[in-house]
Enzyme design. Structure first.
Site, PDB file in Angstrom:
ATOM      1  N   CYS A 115      33.165 -21.017  -0.307  1.00 11.52           N
ATOM      2  CA  CYS A 115      33.348 -20.527  -1.673  1.00 11.52           C
ATOM      3  C   CYS A 115      32.035 -20.099  -2.291  1.00 11.52           C
ATOM      4  CB  CYS A 115      33.972 -21.621  -2.534  1.00 11.52           C
ATOM      5  SG  CYS A 115      35.312 -22.436  -1.710  1.00 11.52           S
ATOM      6  N   HIS A 153      45.924 -25.687   6.568  1.00 20.05           N
ATOM      7  CA  HIS A 153      45.023 -24.869   7.400  1.00 20.05           C
ATOM      8  C   HIS A 153      43.724 -25.579   7.765  1.00 20.05           C
ATOM      9  CE1 HIS A 153      41.914 -23.156   4.539  1.00 20.05           C
ATOM     10  NE2 HIS A 153      42.790 -23.583   3.656  1.00 20.05           N
ATOM     11  N   GLY A 210      45.611 -26.757  -0.825  1.00 24.06           N
ATOM     12  CA  GLY A 210      44.806 -27.799  -1.437  1.00 24.06           C
ATOM     13  C   GLY A 210      44.427 -27.484  -2.880  1.00 24.06           C
ATOM     14  N   SER A 211      44.088 -26.237  -3.137  1.00 23.08           N
ATOM     15  CA  SER A 211      43.653 -25.874  -4.493  1.00 23.08           C
ATOM     16  C   SER A 211      44.761 -26.120  -5.507  1.00 23.08           C
ATOM     17  CB  SER A 211      43.234 -24.393  -4.557  1.00 23.08           C
ATOM     18  OG  SER A 211      42.158 -24.150  -3.695  1.00 23.08           O
ATOM     19  N   SER A 229      45.861 -29.948   2.750  1.00 21.07           N
ATOM     20  CA  SER A 229      46.064 -28.530   3.047  1.00 21.07           C
ATOM     21  C   SER A 229      46.236 -28.318   4.549  1.00 21.07           C
ATOM     22  CB  SER A 229      44.852 -27.751   2.539  1.00 21.07           C
ATOM     23  OG  SER A 229      44.957 -26.403   2.928  1.00 21.07           O
ATOM     24  N   GLN A 240      39.815 -32.658   3.502  1.00 19.07           N
ATOM     25  CA  GLN A 240      39.000 -32.770   4.716  1.00 19.07           C
ATOM     26  C   GLN A 240      39.316 -34.038   5.525  1.00 19.07           C
ATOM     27  OE1 GLN A 240      36.860 -30.555   6.060  1.00 19.07           O
ATOM     28  NE2 GLN A 240      37.112 -29.071   4.414  1.00 19.07           N
ATOM     29  N   ASN A 296      33.464 -31.675   1.973  1.00 21.28           N
ATOM     30  CA  ASN A 296      33.635 -30.542   2.877  1.00 21.28           C
ATOM     31  C   ASN A 296      32.321 -29.935   3.365  1.00 21.28           C
ATOM     32  OD1 ASN A 296      33.961 -30.014  -0.039  1.00 21.28           O
ATOM     33  ND2 ASN A 296      33.762 -27.888   0.564  1.00 21.28           N
TER      34      ASN A 296
END
Ligand SMILES: *Cc1c(COP(=O)(O)O)cnc(C)c1O
Length: 397
Positions: free
Chosen positions: A326, A203, A72-73, A201, A181, A153
């Site tokens: 984070c 995961h 995602g990042s 993403s 999300q 998120n």
């Protein structure tokens, strides 16, 4: 041993059996490089093409609109920089976003501000959401990009993406959404949602870590962040993570097939948690109460520290979070909770429980029984709580 109750699925999820099964052949037998001309390479290439078709179909896209990334990042970074520089080439230096985006978006925007871009961060207010009208009002003739997350998120708010997309389409502004999300959790369709670019993403939906994708609509220019080979139609160099990509396609397929069932199950567990934990005095639910991810609970308890709460819950086998993974490790309250207008003292006492379809009713009952005990204990040793109870300080919630 204490049984593990994992309720931190917004941070990451366990891989599904199907996803693991889908990935294993590509770790051993089918190890070819899809760029190779020999048979072993071409078999890998076929798997890559099939995964691309599958992922595309599951979000309403065409296969050549999907770019596989490391997660995602990376997808967020690429989408935002690409649209920003495309705007700059036309003299447009303005970007619109919200104050509660993920750091992959916010930190990219901060860098772009240093490079001369101007960013409007829309306020999310106490209700935990924004409106399409607010986006429309912020659009200027020099707006290059609107980037607004699909679902938050930390507090689980689901944003009015379809309406925001319509506004951007009408105003001819590129619209990117961080849907990490949302994809695999709620219905997402890039055509109906009027989005130009979308990040996801694996995961976060029971796929492996280190793989994701960027959707970029046909006709929307896409620049590459990573230089090298001609992979991903020259937009993302590097030998493809075939095993991860095949596992992601399998995980997304499974998630979308079971979407209605999983949403119902998670929402019921979520509502049970919310009603149970709301009985704790001086507690508050954060985020949008109506437009909310089925798996998200985020609450504040006055007079305690979220970190102490997490450690004591961990000792009872409950794996939760105080907000974003984070921000943990730093003692600053989350930027998301502050963006909702919560005072620092209150934002410190937050707890995020994020569910997946793997969670059970028994686990929820256990959490509802244990959290109040831990909150009560922490309040009994908290000087802040003592001052609140003596009336030396006003209760804020
Ligand atoms: C997890 C997450 C990301 C980052 O995705 P990675 O694959 O871990 O890089 C970005 N945005 C949101 C909203 C997330 O929840």
């Amino acid at each position: 041993m204490v049984k593990t109750v994992y309720v931190d699925n917004a941070a990451t999820t366990a891989m599904s059996d199907m996803a693991i099964k889908a990935m294993t052949p590509y770790l051993k037998e089918v190890y070819g490089n899809p760029s190779s001309l020999h048979t072993v390479g071409q078999v890998a290439k076929e798997a890559l093409d099939k995964a691309r078709e599958e992922v595309a179909a599951l979000i309403g896209a065409k296969p050549n609109e999907i770019y596989f990334t490391s997660g995602g990042s990376e997808a967020d970074n690429q989408a935002i920089r690409s649209a920003a520089y495309a705007g700059l080439a036309k003299g447009k230096k303005h970007i619109i976003s919200t104050a509660f985006e993920h750091h992959a978006v916010l930190h990219t925007l901060k860098k772009l501000e240093k490079e001369g871009f101007e960013v409007t961060y829309l306020d999310v207010h106490s209700h935990g959401n924004i409106t399409a009208e607010e986006v429309e009002r912020a659009i200027r003739p020099d707006t290059a990009l609107v980037t607004v997350m699909y679902a938050n998120n930390e507090v689980g708010s689901v944003l009015p993406i379809r309406e925001i997309g319509k506004v951007c389409r009408d105003k001819k502004v590129i619209f990117h959404t961080d849907a990490v999300q949302a994809v695999g959790h709620i219905p997402v369709n890039v055509v109906e949602d009027n989005v130009d670019m979308l990040s996801a993403s694996a995961h976060k939906f029971h796929g492996p870590k280190g793989v994701g994708f960027l959707y970029c609509r046909t006709g929307v220019p896409l620049k590459n962040l990573i230089e090298g080979g001609a992979q991903e139609r020259k937009r993302r160099a590097g030998t493809e993570n075939i095993a991860g990509i095949c596992a992601m396609a399998a995980a997304l397929n499974e998630a979308v097939e079971n979407l209605d069932k999983n949403m119902k199950k998670e929402a019921a567990l979520r509502d049970k948690l919310i009603s149970g934990l709301s009985k704790i005095p001086h507690s508050k639910l954060n985020g949008d109460t109506k437009s909310r991810l089925p798996g998200n609970v985020n609450m504040c308890f006055e007079g305690i520290e979220g970190e102490s709460l997490l450690l004591l819950l961990d000792a009872k086998g409950i794996c939760a979070s105080s907000g974003s993974a984070c921000t943990s490790g730093s003692l600053d309250p989350s930027h998301v909770l502050l963006s909702l207008g919560l005072p620092h003292e209150v934002a410190h006492g937050s707890l995020r429980l994020s569910l997946s379809e793997y969670n059970t009713e028994e686990e929820v009952d256990y959490i509802v029984a244990e959290v109040p005990k831990v909150v009560e204990y922490l309040r009994s040793i908290s000087p802040v709580w003592e001052a609140l109870e003596k009336g030396e300080k006003p209760h804020l919630i």
